[in-house]
Scaffold this active site. Structure first.
Site, PDB file in Angstrom:
ATOM      1  N   GLU A   1      -0.117   5.987  -9.106  1.00  0.00           N
ATOM      2  CA  GLU A   1       0.016   5.025  -8.013  1.00  0.00           C
ATOM      3  C   GLU A   1      -0.861   5.470  -6.850  1.00  0.00           C
ATOM      4  O   GLU A   1      -0.741   6.595  -6.373  1.00  0.00           O
ATOM      5  CB  GLU A   1       1.481   4.986  -7.574  1.00  0.00           C
ATOM      6  CG  GLU A   1       1.714   3.980  -6.486  1.00  0.00           C
ATOM      7  CD  GLU A   1       3.178   3.876  -6.142  1.00  0.00           C
ATOM      8  OE1 GLU A   1       3.789   4.926  -5.866  1.00  0.00           O
ATOM      9  OE2 GLU A   1       3.701   2.758  -6.126  1.00  0.00           O
TER      10      GLU A   1
ATOM     11  N   CYS B   1       4.714  -1.368  -3.490  1.00  0.00           N
ATOM     12  CA  CYS B   1       5.073  -0.671  -4.734  1.00  0.00           C
ATOM     13  C   CYS B   1       4.874  -1.555  -5.953  1.00  0.00           C
ATOM     14  O   CYS B   1       4.569  -1.064  -7.029  1.00  0.00           O
ATOM     15  CB  CYS B   1       6.514  -0.188  -4.654  1.00  0.00           C
ATOM     16  SG  CYS B   1       7.615  -1.479  -4.092  1.00  0.00           S
TER      17      CYS B   1
ATOM     18  N   GLU C   1      14.680   3.193  -6.103  1.00  0.00           N
ATOM     19  CA  GLU C   1      13.581   2.225  -6.179  1.00  0.00           C
ATOM     20  C   GLU C   1      12.304   3.021  -5.962  1.00  0.00           C
ATOM     21  O   GLU C   1      12.019   3.449  -4.848  1.00  0.00           O
ATOM     22  CB  GLU C   1      13.723   1.156  -5.078  1.00  0.00           C
ATOM     23  CG  GLU C   1      14.973   0.309  -5.196  1.00  0.00           C
ATOM     24  CD  GLU C   1      14.924  -0.684  -6.344  1.00  0.00           C
ATOM     25  OE1 GLU C   1      13.829  -0.944  -6.880  1.00  0.00           O
ATOM     26  OE2 GLU C   1      15.998  -1.182  -6.726  1.00  0.00           O
TER      27      GLU C   1
ATOM     28  N   LYS D   1      18.555   6.709   6.997  1.00  0.00           N
ATOM     29  CA  LYS D   1      17.478   7.626   7.416  1.00  0.00           C
ATOM     30  C   LYS D   1      16.177   6.897   7.073  1.00  0.00           C
ATOM     31  O   LYS D   1      15.746   6.867   5.911  1.00  0.00           O
ATOM     32  CB  LYS D   1      17.598   8.938   6.636  1.00  0.00           C
ATOM     33  CG  LYS D   1      16.985  10.163   7.317  1.00  0.00           C
ATOM     34  CD  LYS D   1      15.543  10.057   7.701  1.00  0.00           C
ATOM     35  CE  LYS D   1      14.602  10.213   6.533  1.00  0.00           C
ATOM     36  NZ  LYS D   1      13.170   9.993   6.931  1.00  0.00           N
TER      37      LYS D   1
END
Ligand code: NAD
Length: 462
Positions: free
Chosen positions: A369, A279, A245, A170
């Site tokens: 972040e 990331c 992750e 997905k």
């Protein structure tokens, strides 16, 4: 490429059960590029059944045959490299040169590394009077983000196939065309029907249905910590394997002995590349107090050069989110030395490459972040202070250390609570394990460590 109006399930493009679609938008000009089906739980179920049916035969193929299919996949990705780069540029907005050099190239390296590993990995070993087998876990539900659309897919699908698992993917809703192109490549590579399946759709609908499906044996997720936490909880309740992750807030630690200009310039480039949507980006630059003002000036000059050269962020929501963080930085007392909150263009989801000085470790922009082209430069007093600041977030995905002496940098890197550290600008290695400490995740991707995520161990005693 032209969008498929179906899902790739059991070796064919099939219509979705529902009629809802997802618009794919070019972030540079805000034009609609195409539409893909918004899959539902029923589509996910069909795909999982196909993957389950294909599993016994694929799991039983000799590793050499799986290696051959992965080698063929690498070759198809190589042959279609230009088309891949153009597709990523169209739906992610990254400059074509970056798409060619990174988005289209890294997946070829990773697919190639797993073609090699499938052929050479010790799936069987002797331990005293036992034979220990590494067996595929089963059906994998893979959920991926948009920031490196093809890399994220290949980093899951290639090791899963090498292990003998079958997959339902997905992909992110912003970048489904790259995923469709990948499905075409899998078919061209001669991977049997049902071994790889693609369901496009929304995260809380198709993604959640995949993560919760009782017949999925392992959920491998890359994305935000918020969603990862949910997926981990669901998997835990079902006693199911999960790989996560997640986000990062990596530190780029410049020790006093380092080549300051080089460390700052490479550090700024690292944050600005892919418009800050990486990331592992080193979004906190830590500089000794004595060199602080000089580093800030260098960083501001370097960032200003990126002005027109970076692409937009992926969508309007992300653009507004990044501006919100820049506003928050100002409100909490940080000083803008490059860029700022104003959007630089009327059309497209562009954000100015921005550098903040006078950032304290507790500020929101130093803790959360941002996922945009925003760098915080933070002073430290001594090495202990630098370690404390570097380790002072909930994340631990990546980082960098610079020093004139490599041993000094390595000694510092060993004190960082993080999964990957670049020493003096070390090069990307597609076979080195990648993944997070702390809330940056569970498990590792890439190389042999990445392959072992898709295997379970059986021992026979004699
Ligand atoms: P996101 O978590 O919103 O989405 C990631 C994927 O999860 C998408 O496919 C999305 O459709 C799906 N999803 C969303 N809600 C879901 C749900 N309830 N159930 C199941 N699936 C769901 O993240 P994003 O905004 O697309 O990506 C950015 C985030 O990803 C950042 O935090 C970034 O750090 C992280 N990221 C981590 C890595 C890594 O390797 N550690 C790599 C790239 C991105």
């Amino acid at each position: 490429m032209k969008a498929h109006d179906g899902m790739y399930i059991d070796g064919a493009w099939r219509p979705a059960v529902g009629t809802d679609t997802i618009e794919v938008v070019n972030p540079v000009d805000e034009q609609v590029l195409g539409r893909v089906p918004a899959g539902t739980a029923e589509d996910v179920d069909t795909a999982v059944r196909a993957a389950r049916a294909a599993f016994p035969a694929w799991a039983a193929t000799p590793p050499a045959e799986r290696a051959a299919r992965l080698g063929a996949l690498r070759d198809v990705l190589t042959a279609r490299k230009d088309e891949i780069a153009e597709t990523v540029t169209a739906e992610l907005g990254s400059p074509l040169s970056f798409s060619q050099a990174v988005h289209a190239t890294v997946p070829i390296l990773v697919a190639g590394s797993y073609a090699e590993l499938a052929a050479t990995y010790a799936f069987e070993e002797k331990v005293g009077n036992s034979t220990v087998y590494q067996e595929p876990i089963g059906v994998v539900g893979a959920i991926t983000p948009w920031n490196y659309p093809l890399h994220q897919i290949v980093a899951k699908v290639a090791p899963a196939l090498a292990a003998g698992c079958t997959v339902v993917l997905k992909p992110a809703e912003d970048t489904p065309l790259t995923a469709q192109l990948f499905a075409e490549a899998v078919a061209e590579a001669g991977v049997p029907a049902g071994v790889f399946n693609l369901v496009t759709g929304l995260g809380p609908v198709a993604g959640q249905a995949l993560a919760e499906h009782p017949d999925v044996d392992l959920v491998s997720f890359t994305g935000s910590t918020a969603v990862g936490r949910r997926i981990g909880a669901t998997a835990g309740a079902a006693v199911k394997r999960v790989a996560l992750e997640l986000g990062g807030k990596s530190a780029n630690v410049i020790l006093p002995s380092a080549d300051l200009a080089k460390a700052v310039n490479v550090g700024v480039a690292n944050v600005m590349s892919n418009s800050g949507q990486t990331c592992s980006a080193w979004t906190r630059m830590l500089v000794h107090a004595a060199q602080y003002e000089q580093a800030v000036e260098l960083a501001a000059t370097a960032a200003a050069k990126y002005g027109d050269r970076i692409g937009p962020v992926v969508n309007a929501k992300q653009q507004a989110r990044v501006r919100g963080y820049i506003d928050k930085g100002v409100a909490e007392g940080a000083r803008i030395v490059a860029g700022g909150p104003e959007f630089p263009r009327e059309q497209g989801y562009f954000v100015q490459p921005t550098v903040f000085a006078d950032v304290t470790p507790e500020m929101t922009i130093a803790q959360e972040e941002i996922f945009g082209p925003v760098l915080s430069v933070i002073p430290y007093e001594d090495e202990e202070d630098a370690v404390r600041i570097a380790n002072g977030t909930v994340y631990g995905l990546a980082g960098a250390v610079w020093a004139s002496d490599e041993a000094e940098a390595v000694a510092f890197a060993r004190r960082l609570d993080t999964g990957q550290v670049d020493i003096n600008g070390g090069r990307f290695n597609p076979s080195a394990p990648f993944g997070g400490y702390k809330q940056s995740g569970v498990g590792r991707e890439l190389g042999a460590h990445g392959l072992s995520e898709y295997l379970q161990t059986k021992s026979l005693q004699f």
